[in-house]
Design a protein around this motif. Sequence first.
Motif, short mmCIF file in Angstrom:
data_model
loop_
_atom_site.label_atom_id
_atom_site.label_comp_id
_atom_site.label_asym_id
_atom_site.label_seq_id
_atom_site.Cartn_x
_atom_site.Cartn_y
_atom_site.Cartn_z
N ASP A 112 0.80 -1.22 0.00
CA ASP A 112 0.00 0.00 0.00
C ASP A 112 0.84 1.27 0.00
OD1 ASP A 112 -2.06 -1.77 0.01
OD2 ASP A 112 -2.90 -1.19 1.95
N ALA A 113 2.16 1.13 0.21
CA ALA A 113 3.03 2.30 0.15
C ALA A 113 3.24 2.76 -1.29
CB ALA A 113 4.39 1.99 0.79
N GLY A 114 3.02 1.87 -2.26
CA GLY A 114 3.19 2.22 -3.66
C GLY A 114 1.91 2.73 -4.28
N ALA A 115 2.00 3.01 -5.58
CA ALA A 115 0.83 3.47 -6.31
C ALA A 115 0.00 2.26 -6.72
CB ALA A 115 1.25 4.28 -7.53
N VAL A 116 -1.00 1.93 -5.93
CA VAL A 116 -1.83 0.76 -6.21
C VAL A 116 -3.26 1.23 -6.48
CG1 VAL A 116 -0.42 -0.85 -4.89
CG2 VAL A 116 -2.23 0.42 -3.72
N PRO A 117 -3.98 0.50 -7.35
CA PRO A 117 -5.33 0.95 -7.72
C PRO A 117 -6.35 0.85 -6.61
CG PRO A 117 -4.85 -1.21 -8.67
CD PRO A 117 -3.57 -0.70 -8.08
N SER A 118 -6.12 -0.03 -5.66
CA SER A 118 -7.07 -0.20 -4.56
C SER A 118 -6.33 -0.65 -3.32
CB SER A 118 -8.14 -1.23 -4.94
OG SER A 118 -7.55 -2.49 -5.23
N PRO A 119 -6.85 -0.34 -2.13
CA PRO A 119 -6.17 -0.74 -0.90
C PRO A 119 -6.24 -2.25 -0.69
CG PRO A 119 -8.32 0.20 -0.40
CD PRO A 119 -8.09 0.42 -1.87
N SER A 120 -5.34 -2.75 0.13
CA SER A 120 -5.39 -4.15 0.51
C SER A 120 -6.63 -4.40 1.35
CB SER A 120 -4.15 -4.53 1.32
OG SER A 120 -2.98 -4.33 0.57
N THR A 121 -7.16 -5.61 1.25
CA THR A 121 -8.33 -5.98 2.04
C THR A 121 -7.99 -7.20 2.89
OG1 THR A 121 -9.25 -7.47 0.37
CG2 THR A 121 -9.88 -5.15 0.25
N LEU A 122 -8.76 -7.39 3.96
CA LEU A 122 -8.54 -8.50 4.87
C LEU A 122 -9.76 -9.41 4.89
CD1 LEU A 122 -7.02 -6.61 7.96
CD2 LEU A 122 -5.80 -7.66 6.05
N GLU A 123 -9.50 -10.70 5.08
CA GLU A 123 -10.59 -11.65 5.29
C GLU A 123 -10.10 -12.70 6.28
OE1 GLU A 123 -10.23 -15.07 1.91
OE2 GLU A 123 -11.12 -13.18 1.25
N ALA A 124 -11.04 -13.27 7.04
CA ALA A 124 -10.70 -14.25 8.06
C ALA A 124 -11.35 -15.59 7.76
CB ALA A 124 -11.16 -13.76 9.43
N ASP A 125 -10.51 -16.62 7.75
CA ASP A 125 -11.02 -17.99 7.71
C ASP A 125 -11.23 -18.39 9.16
OD1 ASP A 125 -11.50 -20.71 7.60
OD2 ASP A 125 -9.90 -21.15 6.17
N THR A 126 -12.49 -18.45 9.58
CA THR A 126 -12.78 -18.69 10.99
C THR A 126 -12.66 -20.16 11.39
OG1 THR A 126 -15.15 -18.95 10.61
CG2 THR A 126 -14.34 -16.70 11.02
N ILE A 127 -12.62 -21.06 10.40
CA ILE A 127 -12.52 -22.50 10.69
C ILE A 127 -11.45 -23.11 9.76
CG2 ILE A 127 -13.86 -24.60 11.15
CD1 ILE A 127 -16.38 -22.91 10.78
N PRO A 128 -10.20 -22.72 9.92
CA PRO A 128 -9.17 -23.15 8.96
C PRO A 128 -8.89 -24.65 8.96
CG PRO A 128 -8.17 -22.05 10.85
CD PRO A 128 -9.64 -21.84 10.96
N ALA A 129 -9.25 -25.34 10.05
CA ALA A 129 -8.96 -26.78 10.13
C ALA A 129 -9.89 -27.61 9.25
CB ALA A 129 -9.05 -27.25 11.57
N ARG A 130 -10.95 -27.01 8.72
CA ARG A 130 -11.92 -27.77 7.93
C ARG A 130 -12.06 -27.13 6.55
NH1 ARG A 130 -17.04 -29.38 11.66
NH2 ARG A 130 -17.32 -30.82 9.89
N SER A 131 -12.16 -27.96 5.53
CA SER A 131 -12.32 -27.47 4.17
C SER A 131 -13.76 -26.99 3.95
CB SER A 131 -12.01 -28.58 3.17
OG SER A 131 -12.99 -29.61 3.25
N PHE A 132 -13.92 -26.23 2.88
CA PHE A 132 -15.27 -25.78 2.52
C PHE A 132 -16.18 -26.99 2.32
CE2 PHE A 132 -18.48 -25.14 -0.70
CZ PHE A 132 -19.10 -23.96 -0.31
#
Length: 423
Positions: free
Chosen positions: A262-282
């Motif tokens: 995000d310090a560079g010239a980027v078209p959009s900001p970084s976004t965050l997402e959380a995998d709340t149950i990482p031990a199990r697959s979709f």
Amino acid sequence: MSKAPEVLIVGGGAAGIIAARRAADSGARVTLLEKNERLGMKILISGGGKCNLTHAGSMEEIRRQFRPNEGRFLKPSFYRFTNHQFLEILHSRGLRSYVRPDGRIFPVDPANAKDVVALLTEYVEEAGVRIRYKSPVAGIDVTNGAVQGVRLDDGTTLRASRVIVCTGGSSFPATGTTGDGWRWLSDIGHTIVPLRAALAPMYLADVHADWSGVALRDVVLRARAGREGKEIAHWPGDLLFTHKGVSGPTALGVSREVAERDAGAVPSPSTLEADTIPARSFEDLHAAFRKELTDNPRRTAASLVTPYVPSRLVDPLLSAAGVAGDTRGSQFPAKALKKLVSTLKGWPLGDVRHVPLERGEVVAGGVSLDEVDPQTMQSKIVSGLYLCGEVLDIAGPVGGYNLQAAWSTGYVAGDAAAKSASQ
């Protein structure tokens, strides 16, 4: 009068403490200059005040946690002064430690960071090191490419043919790490790699004040290049919501990559997402939910989510999924179930507005590693000048890695400075 060589050390943090003791043990007369009223101010806030002493992995495993160029630079010092050697200093003086499942090493309760700093202060004092508190430095004296000493804020000059600079970075300036060392070193010819936040909280564009203080346990936080963009970093562990955004180990773990992007010239900001149950697959989770709703048609969407997220976040997660909390199994559309599972596996938390450099546990950037000898920590620009700790362009992940880098580089710098001065 003693003919022992004089070594001046600027900065009484983790690297400076070990450098001072090693230089004294190697035969030097050592003066340690500290701008604060006590040593180890950054150590005091390590691990939330509990002090994440180091990591339990092998030194090779620890080294590989750093970026490749940083790991190569650290290799000589890591094998000169290991995590086990540092822990022996503490253990031999009565402080016990334990290893968490993730490999992070902490003092055994009730001992904490204050006890560690007190022990290390005694460790320095018992070697005869002269500690000068409240002694801020204004600059480094260099003549014909060789260090001559340091200038203090009060206008006096201290002479020495060997000077070790370990002034830290610029995060948490209240602890005294205000980036002074980089300014002095730039003035005498060193290249300072641009500074970026690392191991820092992240501020979000849209903040939910009522989430502040709530934690998601054992999740995976992912950072992406814009919404639904390419993943740029991920980190497992706990996530803490704050009044400005997110913190906790997972946020710290991805913050450097986000800050750099995000310090560079980027078209959009970084976004965050959380995998709340990482031990199990979709697929596994979807099949389990579908079976549960079939077997118990009165089971609600809210009751499916409740085991996986704190109660205060159940409604927000359902809202993100577009599913009403009172939707029952007998009424659950297949598309809605897929969306609910997708949200549990990748809950969008929003755009990153800012990664505050001053709030990071460490700072990425600093003195270019190309200008320092990794075998001795001596500057390649100025003879007799040694650099160690966070003043260098080194920043490892959360978990005790950065403190180990400070202990190890400080040891090598102290040893090399004392021995070269006596030749």
